[in-house]
Design a protein around this motif. Structure first.
Motif, short mmCIF file in Angstrom:
data_model
loop_
_atom_site.label_atom_id
_atom_site.label_comp_id
_atom_site.label_asym_id
_atom_site.label_seq_id
_atom_site.Cartn_x
_atom_site.Cartn_y
_atom_site.Cartn_z
N ALA A 188 0.85 -1.20 0.00
CA ALA A 188 0.00 0.00 0.00
C ALA A 188 0.88 1.25 0.00
O ALA A 188 1.85 1.33 0.75
CB ALA A 188 -0.93 0.01 1.21
N ARG A 189 0.50 2.19 -0.85
CA ARG A 189 1.23 3.45 -0.90
C ARG A 189 0.23 4.59 -0.96
O ARG A 189 -0.86 4.44 -1.53
CB ARG A 189 2.12 3.52 -2.17
N LEU A 221 4.04 -3.81 3.34
CA LEU A 221 5.07 -2.97 2.72
C LEU A 221 4.39 -1.68 2.28
O LEU A 221 3.47 -1.71 1.46
CB LEU A 221 5.71 -3.68 1.53
N LEU A 222 4.84 -0.57 2.90
CA LEU A 222 4.16 0.72 2.72
C LEU A 222 5.16 1.79 2.29
O LEU A 222 6.38 1.60 2.40
CB LEU A 222 3.55 1.14 4.07
N ASP A 223 4.66 2.90 1.86
CA ASP A 223 5.52 4.08 1.80
C ASP A 223 5.22 4.88 3.06
O ASP A 223 4.28 4.56 3.83
CB ASP A 223 5.30 4.89 0.51
N ALA A 226 1.60 6.16 3.57
CA ALA A 226 0.60 5.16 4.00
C ALA A 226 0.89 4.69 5.43
O ALA A 226 -0.03 4.26 6.14
CB ALA A 226 0.62 3.96 3.05
N ALA A 227 2.15 4.83 5.85
CA ALA A 227 2.54 4.38 7.21
C ALA A 227 2.45 5.51 8.23
O ALA A 227 2.85 5.35 9.38
CB ALA A 227 3.96 3.84 7.17
N ARG A 228 1.87 6.64 7.82
CA ARG A 228 1.91 7.85 8.67
C ARG A 228 1.35 7.59 10.08
O ARG A 228 1.84 8.14 11.05
CB ARG A 228 1.12 8.98 8.00
N LEU A 229 0.34 6.76 10.21
CA LEU A 229 -0.31 6.57 11.52
C LEU A 229 0.25 5.37 12.29
O LEU A 229 -0.27 5.01 13.35
CB LEU A 229 -1.83 6.43 11.32
N GLU A 230 1.29 4.74 11.72
CA GLU A 230 1.91 3.61 12.41
C GLU A 230 2.44 4.09 13.76
O GLU A 230 3.07 5.17 13.82
CB GLU A 230 3.07 3.03 11.60
N PRO A 231 2.22 3.33 14.83
CA PRO A 231 2.78 3.74 16.12
C PRO A 231 4.30 3.86 16.00
O PRO A 231 4.95 3.01 15.37
CB PRO A 231 2.41 2.59 17.07
N LYS A 232 4.83 4.91 16.57
CA LYS A 232 6.30 5.09 16.50
C LYS A 232 6.93 4.12 17.48
O LYS A 232 6.60 4.09 18.66
CB LYS A 232 6.67 6.54 16.87
#
Ligand code: 6PG
Length: 233
Positions: A188-189, A221-223, A226-232
């Protein structure tokens, strides 16, 4: 279910190479374990760079691989909207012989239910690798939010559906095919998918609302958009 690994690649060539490498690792592992392998490829645009990368260089012994599709639009195989046509153009016609055994979804058939049953009968009990895309609404393959008939399938492994994303008439794999796959790779991108990616990987379990949650245990596999909300971490 805990979310699977998440990898981020912003450069499109690196994204394609990483996707191809992950897919090849899963398939070579299957071949080492069982002497053959099965893969279902995704439709849409995101996987196409990976498919083109496969055309240029792949270590895979395609002659012992069975190739399936996660879904298909109900159009003729030569139609520009056909997922099969895209895969043919992007890599199948360029692979060294012998190529993979192709299990096409015959979406052009008038009896779409019969075409879905025929495709389902060719699927293995468990795919070695299922590659999926996903939409901003959280759909994956052609399993769309709120499509209870398709999303509550326990036995049928492929069904004809009416999608909200044109072309609307499609045939798709069902949840049992996703949850039984030995390896799942979600590609996803784009910023427009950030919310759906977050719901798919971390949201309250509700696959009717967010069908991509069915792939939660897979590798994403993201850019970075698309990964903006991934927990840091
Ligand atoms: C299809 C796909 C569909 C696709 C997503 C993402 O046939 O349309 O199976 O599920 O993977 O809609 O599409 P993009 O990769 O083009 O964003």
């Amino acid at each position: 279910m805990n979310p699977g690994p998440c990898l981020v690649e912003d450069d499109s060539e690196a994204f394609a190479r990483t996707a191809a490498g992950l897919a090849e690792r899963a398939l070579l592992g299957a071949i080492e374990a069982r002497g053959l392998a099965s893969v279902a490829v995704a439709g849409g645009t995101t996987p196409r760079d990976m498919h083109r990368a496969w055309a240029v260089s792949t270590k895979l012994p395609w002659g012992i691989i069975d190739l399936f599709f996660g879904d298909e639009r109900c159009v003729p195989p030569e139609d520009p909207q056909s997922n099969y046509r895209a895969v043919l153009e992007d890599f199948l016609t360029q692979l060294p012989l012998p190529g993979p055994k192709i299990h096409r979804i015959r979406g052009e058939e008038v009896d779409r239910d019969r075409a879905a049953r025929r495709f389902a009968s060719e699927l293995p009990d468990r795919l070695d690798l299922l590659i999926l895309g996903m939409g901003p609404d959280g759909h994956t393959a052609s399993l769309f939010p709120g499509d209870n008939r398709a999303l509550e399938q326990k036995q049928a492994r492929a069904v004809a559906v009416e999608a909200v994303k044109p072309p609307t008439e499609r045939i798709t794999i069902t949840p049992p095919v996703i949850t039984s796959a030995r390896n799942v790779l979600v590609l996803a991108r784009g910023e427009d998918k950030a919310k759906a990616v977050n719901e798919a990987r971390h949201g309250l379990w509700d696959p009717i609302a967010w069908p991509a949650q069915l792939a939660r245990g897979g590798t994403f596999l993201l850019d970075s958009a698309a990964a903006r909300l991934e927990p840091k971490s």
